[in-house]
Enzyme design. Structure first.
Site, PDB file in Angstrom:
ATOM      1  N   LYS A  26      -3.403  16.071   3.447  1.00 56.90           N
ATOM      2  CA  LYS A  26      -3.558  17.339   2.719  1.00 56.90           C
ATOM      3  C   LYS A  26      -3.790  18.486   3.695  1.00 56.90           C
ATOM      4  O   LYS A  26      -3.239  19.576   3.533  1.00 56.90           O
ATOM      5  CB  LYS A  26      -4.772  17.268   1.777  1.00 56.90           C
ATOM      6  CG  LYS A  26      -4.603  16.351   0.592  1.00 56.90           C
ATOM      7  CD  LYS A  26      -5.776  16.609  -0.347  1.00 56.90           C
ATOM      8  CE  LYS A  26      -5.974  15.483  -1.326  1.00 56.90           C
ATOM      9  NZ  LYS A  26      -7.209  15.606  -2.078  1.00 56.90           N
ATOM     10  N   HIS A  43      12.085 -10.178 -13.792  1.00 56.28           N
ATOM     11  CA  HIS A  43      13.452 -10.133 -13.276  1.00 56.28           C
ATOM     12  C   HIS A  43      13.516  -9.251 -12.046  1.00 56.28           C
ATOM     13  O   HIS A  43      14.542  -8.647 -11.750  1.00 56.28           O
ATOM     14  CB  HIS A  43      14.387  -9.613 -14.378  1.00 56.28           C
ATOM     15  CG  HIS A  43      14.317 -10.453 -15.607  1.00 56.28           C
ATOM     16  ND1 HIS A  43      15.182 -11.502 -15.840  1.00 56.28           N
ATOM     17  CD2 HIS A  43      13.441 -10.455 -16.640  1.00 56.28           C
ATOM     18  CE1 HIS A  43      14.856 -12.081 -16.988  1.00 56.28           C
ATOM     19  NE2 HIS A  43      13.798 -11.478 -17.487  1.00 56.28           N
ATOM     20  N   GLU A  90      -7.487   3.779  -3.878  1.00 58.66           N
ATOM     21  CA  GLU A  90      -8.159   4.946  -3.292  1.00 58.66           C
ATOM     22  C   GLU A  90      -9.659   4.688  -3.133  1.00 58.66           C
ATOM     23  O   GLU A  90     -10.317   5.287  -2.285  1.00 58.66           O
ATOM     24  CB  GLU A  90      -7.887   6.195  -4.150  1.00 58.66           C
ATOM     25  CG  GLU A  90      -8.075   7.484  -3.364  1.00 58.66           C
ATOM     26  CD  GLU A  90      -7.601   8.749  -4.105  1.00 58.66           C
ATOM     27  OE1 GLU A  90      -7.068   8.634  -5.220  1.00 58.66           O
ATOM     28  OE2 GLU A  90      -7.778   9.833  -3.552  1.00 58.66           O
TER      29      GLU A  90
HETATM   30  O1  PA5 Z   1      -9.266  10.251  -7.529  1.00 58.62           O
HETATM   31  C1  PA5 Z   1      -9.344  11.235  -6.826  1.00 58.62           C
HETATM   32  O2  PA5 Z   1     -10.424  11.667  -6.391  1.00 58.62           O
HETATM   33  C2  PA5 Z   1      -8.095  12.021  -6.454  1.00 58.62           C
HETATM   34  O3  PA5 Z   1      -6.947  11.307  -6.758  1.00 58.62           O
HETATM   35  C3  PA5 Z   1      -8.081  13.343  -7.201  1.00 58.62           C
HETATM   36  O4  PA5 Z   1      -8.076  13.096  -8.572  1.00 58.62           O
HETATM   37  C4  PA5 Z   1      -6.861  14.173  -6.833  1.00 58.62           C
HETATM   38  O5  PA5 Z   1      -6.786  14.335  -5.443  1.00 58.62           O
HETATM   39  C5  PA5 Z   1      -6.920  15.540  -7.513  1.00 58.62           C
HETATM   40  O6  PA5 Z   1      -8.097  16.200  -7.173  1.00 58.62           O
HETATM   41  P1  PA5 Z   1      -8.636  17.428  -7.996  1.00 58.62           P
HETATM   42  O7  PA5 Z   1      -9.006  16.942  -9.359  1.00 58.62           O
HETATM   43  O8  PA5 Z   1      -9.801  17.935  -7.241  1.00 58.62           O
HETATM   44  O9  PA5 Z   1      -7.520  18.430  -8.072  1.00 58.62           O
END
Ligand code: PA5
Length: 442
Positions: free
Chosen positions: A417, A305, A284
């Site tokens: 989203k 495996h 990410e």
């Molecule tokens: O790493 C990130 O920024 C995302 O994976 C968030 O943790 C995830 O989308 C959840 O977001 P939030 O904590 O605002 O609910």
């Protein structure tokens, strides 16, 4: 001492055999400058926050409240859950084993109607605390679960439902902050500029950790050994000697040479979930503008495996971070009454098998040309876990800088989203609703 746990012997191998580690020196000064500026502006809290006094003190205050409950349900997704799960699996294996009598930690990090229903049917509300974790305070999966659990708590506990919820969210804004303020819920802040995937050493990961009884302060201490030198002197000399910089430079060289996948191979079976935590952090943060490398979590010996065949003889596009520990419990000794064919095992410990398999895999990866850095943990301890997590977070940041992308945002995941919100009829998504209509009509 930070570099002592990285073994670089087989790192510059395959297509990066001849790479000069000093080739990134011009960028070192630039990176050190940026690091100094960003730290001073408070924009890298994951490096200095783990030892901010305020956070430790607030968590200590919360601990007596946590001890009143037998069950904790964590509502959160992505970075708001993966760190807690990695720590739970590594340091609280008791819950997955026979004869466990509590406490119980449940992490609801998906839209899974089956599991949620099972929890709501069987958890004793009077002994359950719900920790709802969302930095933005508005993630639909988390808030959706929260509404259902709030309803369940209200039915079971009446007005006292508010004593069963802890909100972990932005200090000032978002729906969850309003909710905490309106109902007087216990809460802890996610500091400004702290993205989910960098937040495991804040309340986000440490509240669940504290609930299970693991030594969360040791996690913080471990992280400090990695981050503190950079905070006290963010200059080229310190950064240039730091293992996170070496790992970032190595990864940058790998990507330049066409290594598009990075295996995170854990030969610490209980630490398998660190691979999933790392995969999110790396992917990410770095998957931007066609850049980055795909993280591949794997666990020894299980994946020997399985995906190992592809690692060893599939496309030559993989490098490897290889996690080991020299002091794992060795388990039982093989008895003396085995058939002759197996007699070589007599007197050996069960743990010798893991050690032999790890060596075999590491050497096989080397023989097939895979550049590999071994991360050797001295003990399977919380302190070492804190070091590892801080090291990987800082490495990810620096790798992003070397790739000239922003490792702290995630613009691409926003589209899916928005479309999901449009599908559910949320207000303010007219363009997405029209797009969806066209997509479905095609
Ligand atoms: O790493 C990130 O920024 C995302 O994976 C968030 O943790 C995830 O989308 C959840 O977001 P939030 O904590 O605002 O609910």
């Amino acid at each position: 001492s930070n570099s002592a746990f990285l073994n670089w012997t087989h790192a510059r191998h395959g297509r990066i055999s001849g790479t000069d580690p000093a080739s990134l020196t011009p960028r070192l000064g630039e990176a050190a400058n940026l690091l100094g500026l960003e730290l001073a502006a408070g924009r890298l809290p994951f490096i200095d926050m783990p030892y901010a006094d305020g956070m430790t003190a607030r968590l200590q205050e919360l601990e007596p409240l946590l001890r009143r409950f037998e069950h904790m349900v964590v509502l959160g997704i992505g970075g708001s859950a993966l760190g807690a799960r990695a720590l739970q699996k590594a340091f609280f294996p008791a819950q997955d084993r026979p004869a466990h009598t509590g406490p119980w930690l449940w992490i609801a990090d998906n839209v899974d109607a089956d599991s949620l229903e099972a929890w709501l049917q069987s958890l004793p509300a009077e002994k359950t605390v719900v920790v709802v974790i969302s930095k933005s305070g508005g993630t639909i999966e988390t808030i959706g679960q929260y509404f259902l659990i709030r309803d369940w708590l209200r039915t079971a506990r009446g007005d006292a439902w508010t004593n069963h919820v802890i909100a972990v969210t932005d200090e000032r804004s978002g729906f969850l902050r309003e909710e905490a303020d309106t109902h007087g819920l216990a809460s802890m802040p996610v500091p400004d500029h702290l993205g989910g995937r960098y937040s495991v050493l804040s309340a986000v990961g440490l509240i669940p950790a504290a609930f299970t009884g693991m030594d969360w302060q040791a996690l913080v201490r471990g992280a400090k050994t990695v981050g503190a030198p950079l905070c006290s002197s963010p200059d080229a000399a310190t950064l240039g000697a730091h293992p996170a910089w070496h790992l970032a430079a190595w990864n940058h060289a790998l990507m330049q040479a066409g290594y598009s996948q990075l295996i995170f191979f854990s030969y610490m079976p209980l630490w398998a979930h660190f691979g999933f935590w790392f995969a999110q952090l790396w992917a990410e943060s770095l998957g931007k503008e066609g850049k980055g490398s795909m993280p591949l979590p794997a666990v020894g010996v299980t994946d020997q495996h399985s995906t190992q065949q592809m690692f060893l003889d599939g496309p030559r596009d993989k490098a490897c971070l290889f996690l080991t520990c020299s002091s794992l419990p060795q388990g039982r000794t093989f008895p003396g009454d085995m058939p002759p064919k197996w007699d070589f095992l007599r007197g050996r410990r069960f743990g010798d098998l893991l050690e032999a398999e790890a060596l075999g895999t590491r050497m096989a990866l080397h023989k097939t040309g895979t550049p590999l850095v071994e991360i050797g943990m001295a003990q399977p301890s919380e302190e070492q876990a804190g070091r590892l997590m801080a090291l990987l977070e800082i490495t990810t940041l620096l790798t992003g800088w070397l790739l000239d992308i922003n490792p702290l945002d995630q613009p691409a995941v926003e589209l899916g989203k928005r479309l999901a919100n449009a599908r559910l009829g949320a207000p303010g998504y007219d363009t997405e609703t029209a797009d969806l209509g066209a997509f479905l009509a095609a």
